[in-house]
Design a protein around this motif. Sequence first.
Motif, PDB file in Angstrom:
ATOM      1  N   GLY A   1      62.567  40.655  20.197  1.00 59.01           N
ATOM      2  CA  GLY A   1      61.693  39.934  19.280  1.00 59.01           C
ATOM      3  C   GLY A   1      60.445  40.767  19.040  1.00 59.01           C
ATOM      4  N   PRO A   2      59.352  40.146  18.597  1.00 60.24           N
ATOM      5  CA  PRO A   2      58.126  40.903  18.346  1.00 60.24           C
ATOM      6  C   PRO A   2      57.478  41.462  19.605  1.00 60.24           C
ATOM      7  CG  PRO A   2      58.099  38.800  17.174  1.00 60.24           C
ATOM      8  CD  PRO A   2      59.252  38.752  18.131  1.00 60.24           C
ATOM      9  N   GLY A   3      57.784  40.891  20.775  1.00 58.92           N
ATOM     10  CA  GLY A   3      57.183  41.338  22.017  1.00 58.92           C
ATOM     11  C   GLY A   3      55.990  40.522  22.451  1.00 58.92           C
ATOM     12  N   ASP A   4      55.632  39.509  21.679  1.00 58.58           N
ATOM     13  CA  ASP A   4      54.446  38.697  21.986  1.00 58.58           C
ATOM     14  C   ASP A   4      54.545  37.996  23.331  1.00 58.58           C
ATOM     15  OD1 ASP A   4      53.720  39.425  19.471  1.00 58.58           O
ATOM     16  OD2 ASP A   4      53.885  37.435  18.577  1.00 58.58           O
ATOM     17  N   ARG A   5      55.735  37.566  23.685  1.00 57.06           N
ATOM     18  CA  ARG A   5      55.919  36.787  24.918  1.00 57.06           C
ATOM     19  C   ARG A   5      56.443  37.648  26.062  1.00 57.06           C
ATOM     20  NH1 ARG A   5      59.938  32.370  22.947  1.00 57.06           N
ATOM     21  NH2 ARG A   5      60.749  34.196  21.839  1.00 57.06           N
ATOM     22  N   GLY A   6      56.294  38.959  25.890  1.00 53.30           N
ATOM     23  CA  GLY A   6      56.784  39.863  26.921  1.00 53.30           C
ATOM     24  C   GLY A   6      58.241  40.229  26.771  1.00 53.30           C
ATOM     25  N   GLU A   7      58.868  39.748  25.686  1.00 55.20           N
ATOM     26  CA  GLU A   7      60.284  40.048  25.493  1.00 55.20           C
ATOM     27  C   GLU A   7      60.488  41.480  25.006  1.00 55.20           C
ATOM     28  OE1 GLU A   7      59.115  38.515  21.359  1.00 55.20           O
ATOM     29  OE2 GLU A   7      58.478  38.288  23.450  1.00 55.20           O
ATOM     30  N   PRO A   8      61.665  42.039  25.224  1.00 57.02           N
ATOM     31  CA  PRO A   8      61.967  43.360  24.676  1.00 57.02           C
ATOM     32  C   PRO A   8      61.905  43.344  23.141  1.00 57.02           C
ATOM     33  CG  PRO A   8      63.625  42.672  26.288  1.00 57.02           C
ATOM     34  CD  PRO A   8      62.786  41.468  25.992  1.00 57.02           C
ATOM     35  N   THR A   9      61.857  44.514  22.563  1.00 53.73           N
ATOM     36  CA  THR A   9      61.899  44.667  21.112  1.00 53.73           C
ATOM     37  C   THR A   9      63.202  45.346  20.715  1.00 53.73           C
ATOM     38  OG1 THR A   9      60.852  46.843  21.135  1.00 53.73           O
ATOM     39  CG2 THR A   9      59.392  44.907  21.048  1.00 53.73           C
ATOM     40  N   ALA A  10      63.471  45.361  19.429  1.00 52.67           N
ATOM     41  CA  ALA A  10      64.659  46.070  18.945  1.00 52.67           C
ATOM     42  C   ALA A  10      64.584  47.546  19.305  1.00 52.67           C
ATOM     43  CB  ALA A  10      64.795  45.888  17.435  1.00 52.67           C
ATOM     44  N   GLU A  11      63.377  48.101  19.328  1.00 52.49           N
ATOM     45  CA  GLU A  11      63.220  49.507  19.712  1.00 52.49           C
ATOM     46  C   GLU A  11      63.602  49.727  21.175  1.00 52.49           C
ATOM     47  OE1 GLU A  11      62.845  53.421  19.579  1.00 52.49           O
ATOM     48  OE2 GLU A  11      62.745  52.113  17.806  1.00 52.49           O
ATOM     49  N   ASP A  12      63.315  48.745  22.045  1.00 48.77           N
ATOM     50  CA  ASP A  12      63.741  48.853  23.445  1.00 48.77           C
ATOM     51  C   ASP A  12      65.260  48.910  23.533  1.00 48.77           C
ATOM     52  OD1 ASP A  12      61.141  48.748  24.661  1.00 48.77           O
ATOM     53  OD2 ASP A  12      61.082  46.597  24.282  1.00 48.77           O
ATOM     54  N   TRP A  13      65.926  48.094  22.727  1.00 46.48           N
ATOM     55  CA  TRP A  13      67.390  48.134  22.720  1.00 46.48           C
ATOM     56  C   TRP A  13      67.900  49.445  22.125  1.00 46.48           C
ATOM     57  CZ3 TRP A  13      71.588  45.386  24.416  1.00 46.48           C
ATOM     58  CH2 TRP A  13      71.303  44.242  25.171  1.00 46.48           C
ATOM     59  N   ALA A  14      67.205  49.952  21.126  1.00 45.87           N
ATOM     60  CA  ALA A  14      67.615  51.234  20.536  1.00 45.87           C
ATOM     61  C   ALA A  14      67.561  52.336  21.588  1.00 45.87           C
ATOM     62  CB  ALA A  14      66.725  51.571  19.341  1.00 45.87           C
ATOM     63  N   GLN A  15      66.495  52.348  22.371  1.00 47.14           N
ATOM     64  CA  GLN A  15      66.382  53.364  23.411  1.00 47.14           C
ATOM     65  C   GLN A  15      67.466  53.181  24.469  1.00 47.14           C
ATOM     66  OE1 GLN A  15      62.366  53.461  24.916  1.00 47.14           O
ATOM     67  NE2 GLN A  15      61.469  53.746  22.879  1.00 47.14           N
ATOM     68  N   ALA A  16      67.765  51.914  24.794  1.00 44.52           N
ATOM     69  CA  ALA A  16      68.791  51.651  25.802  1.00 44.52           C
ATOM     70  C   ALA A  16      70.174  52.095  25.334  1.00 44.52           C
ATOM     71  CB  ALA A  16      68.811  50.157  26.142  1.00 44.52           C
ATOM     72  N   ALA A  17      70.414  52.015  24.029  1.00 44.24           N
ATOM     73  CA  ALA A  17      71.733  52.343  23.485  1.00 44.24           C
ATOM     74  C   ALA A  17      71.805  53.752  22.916  1.00 44.24           C
ATOM     75  CB  ALA A  17      72.103  51.336  22.398  1.00 44.24           C
ATOM     76  N   GLY A  18      70.681  54.475  22.923  1.00 44.68           N
ATOM     77  CA  GLY A  18      70.686  55.821  22.375  1.00 44.68           C
ATOM     78  C   GLY A  18      70.848  55.841  20.872  1.00 44.68           C
ATOM     79  N   THR A  19      70.201  54.883  20.184  1.00 41.76           N
ATOM     80  CA  THR A  19      70.336  54.811  18.733  1.00 41.76           C
ATOM     81  C   THR A  19      68.966  54.520  18.128  1.00 41.76           C
ATOM     82  OG1 THR A  19      71.573  53.794  16.910  1.00 41.76           O
ATOM     83  CG2 THR A  19      71.011  52.362  18.770  1.00 41.76           C
ATOM     84  N   ILE A  20      68.934  53.936  16.938  1.00 40.97           N
ATOM     85  CA  ILE A  20      67.682  53.640  16.251  1.00 40.97           C
ATOM     86  C   ILE A  20      67.579  52.137  16.010  1.00 40.97           C
ATOM     87  CG2 ILE A  20      67.455  55.904  15.164  1.00 40.97           C
ATOM     88  CD1 ILE A  20      68.732  54.765  12.637  1.00 40.97           C
ATOM     89  N   GLY A  21      66.347  51.676  15.824  1.00 38.74           N
ATOM     90  CA  GLY A  21      66.122  50.252  15.627  1.00 38.74           C
ATOM     91  C   GLY A  21      66.842  49.696  14.416  1.00 38.74           C
ATOM     92  N   TYR A  22      66.995  50.497  13.356  1.00 35.26           N
ATOM     93  CA  TYR A  22      67.726  50.081  12.166  1.00 35.26           C
ATOM     94  C   TYR A  22      69.103  49.523  12.557  1.00 35.26           C
ATOM     95  CZ  TYR A  22      64.891  53.657   9.546  1.00 35.26           C
ATOM     96  OH  TYR A  22      63.920  54.432   8.983  1.00 35.26           O
ATOM     97  N   GLU A  23      69.803  50.276  13.431  1.00 35.92           N
ATOM     98  CA  GLU A  23      71.166  49.888  13.776  1.00 35.92           C
ATOM     99  C   GLU A  23      71.194  48.601  14.591  1.00 35.92           C
ATOM    100  OE1 GLU A  23      75.171  51.671  15.968  1.00 35.92           O
ATOM    101  OE2 GLU A  23      73.401  52.951  15.740  1.00 35.92           O
ATOM    102  N   ILE A  24      70.203  48.411  15.440  1.00 30.80           N
ATOM    103  CA  ILE A  24      70.197  47.226  16.301  1.00 30.80           C
ATOM    104  C   ILE A  24      70.169  45.949  15.468  1.00 30.80           C
ATOM    105  CG2 ILE A  24      68.918  45.971  18.066  1.00 30.80           C
ATOM    106  CD1 ILE A  24      70.361  48.515  19.060  1.00 30.80           C
ATOM    107  N   VAL A  25      69.246  45.867  14.493  1.00 30.00           N
ATOM    108  CA  VAL A  25      69.144  44.627  13.715  1.00 30.00           C
ATOM    109  C   VAL A  25      70.252  44.519  12.676  1.00 30.00           C
ATOM    110  CG1 VAL A  25      66.677  44.316  14.100  1.00 30.00           C
ATOM    111  CG2 VAL A  25      67.435  45.704  12.157  1.00 30.00           C
ATOM    112  N   THR A  26      70.658  45.643  12.092  1.00 26.49           N
ATOM    113  CA  THR A  26      71.653  45.596  11.016  1.00 26.49           C
ATOM    114  C   THR A  26      73.022  45.172  11.521  1.00 26.49           C
ATOM    115  OG1 THR A  26      70.465  47.318   9.821  1.00 26.49           O
ATOM    116  CG2 THR A  26      72.732  46.950   9.184  1.00 26.49           C
ATOM    117  N   ARG A  27      73.331  45.489  12.768  1.00 24.72           N
ATOM    118  CA  ARG A  27      74.689  45.232  13.256  1.00 24.72           C
ATOM    119  C   ARG A  27      74.871  43.808  13.799  1.00 24.72           C
ATOM    120  NH1 ARG A  27      75.795  49.472  17.783  1.00 24.72           N
ATOM    121  NH2 ARG A  27      77.756  48.348  17.929  1.00 24.72           N
ATOM    122  N   ILE A  28      73.819  43.007  13.894  1.00 30.02           N
ATOM    123  CA  ILE A  28      73.988  41.639  14.399  1.00 30.02           C
ATOM    124  C   ILE A  28      74.932  40.889  13.462  1.00 30.02           C
ATOM    125  CG2 ILE A  28      72.839  39.483  14.990  1.00 30.02           C
ATOM    126  CD1 ILE A  28      72.262  41.902  16.854  1.00 30.02           C
ATOM    127  N   GLY A  29      76.017  40.371  13.999  1.00 28.79           N
ATOM    128  CA  GLY A  29      77.130  39.897  13.192  1.00 28.79           C
ATOM    129  C   GLY A  29      76.982  38.494  12.633  1.00 28.79           C
TER     130      GLY A  29
END
Length: 388
Positions: A350-378
């Motif tokens: 999410g935005p990170g306001d509540r201490g949650e991870p961001t899409a960029e955190d997931w991008a780093q975890a998956a070795g990709t970019i934030g674009y792919e994280i949000v675009t691929r949500i089915g």
Amino acid sequence: MSENAMPPSAPPRARAEIDLGALRANVRTLRAKAPGAAFMAVVKADGYGHGALACARAAVQAGAGWVGTATPEEALALRGSGALPADVRIMCWLWTPGGPWREAVEADLDVSVSGLWALEEVMLAAHAARRPARVQLKADTGLGRNGCQPGEDWDRLVAAALEAEEGGLLRITGLWSHFACADEPGHPSVAAQLGLFREMVAYAEARGVRPEVRHIANSPATLTVPESHFDLVRPGVAMYGLSPSPQLGSAADLGLRPVMTLAASLALVKQVPGGHGVSYGHHYMTPGATTLGLVPLGYADGIPRHASGTGPVLVAGKWRTVAGRIAMDQFVVDLGGDEPGAGAQAVLFGPGDRGEPTAEDWAQAAGTIGYEIVTRIGARVPRVYVNE
């Protein structure tokens, strides 16, 4: 054009909350970066996974006068929805031979042409529709994808388009191109592409082309390359509150707010002993007695399997990490003995306001970019719109 808002009474397995107030604020921030240029809201790939129609409407409310898609089918669905004002221009650029050219002409779309084959097809469509097509000529200034090569190819395309315009078959409404490395500050290709774009535009205009808009600026160029703004800018990922590149700064550094929050309800919480295998292949073994939480999202929902063992999740106020492999429909987190209970919320990003991870955190975890994280949500994950 998914707008699959969940019935209010349905308990959520998972949901992608889309903050349209944040999107409107992002559009205003980006428009302020290019005050002299028109604004095209790029909503390709179902609005980068956020919902094309809802995001297009919100962007128009915030001042966008143009909407952009990749495929003609996306553009036709937007026009056919009737939800956008008639004076909002819609452009699409990814064409293949035999595409719905006539439908696009009849829907008053701006269509991109990169070569003579496409020009010939749009001319035939305009003749059949008995109305001129709105055509934008794309120049390949160095990206090496779509677009017409400089030199003789560009000369022939410009000449043929002008001849068709004189014959009443089309109107050349734009000249445009796309950057390869605008997300890398100081990359020499940016200046080189800008110089070549100016040359190709000057050539076309010297021969009589009078475009409504000239444009090359994507999200990173809108933010950091003011000399590229010309008549129109085309932000994509930045409109959804994601930084185009960590090298340019975080979303917060750029004055942007992430629009999507992805969360799920834990399907199960259970106690297990130490040495207990978790998920396929037992790539994770519990180091001691603990509790496991089952998150009902998997790679069929767009959660990247490459983030197995690394993806971050906020549960009960703490960051947890995906334990073992992400499966098709679910994954597990080790709760370290905490027992939030079934139904507790797991926030993936999410935005990170509540201490949650961001899409960029997931991008780093998956070795990709934030674009792919949000675009691929089915499509199995309903989009729930707030601040409409």
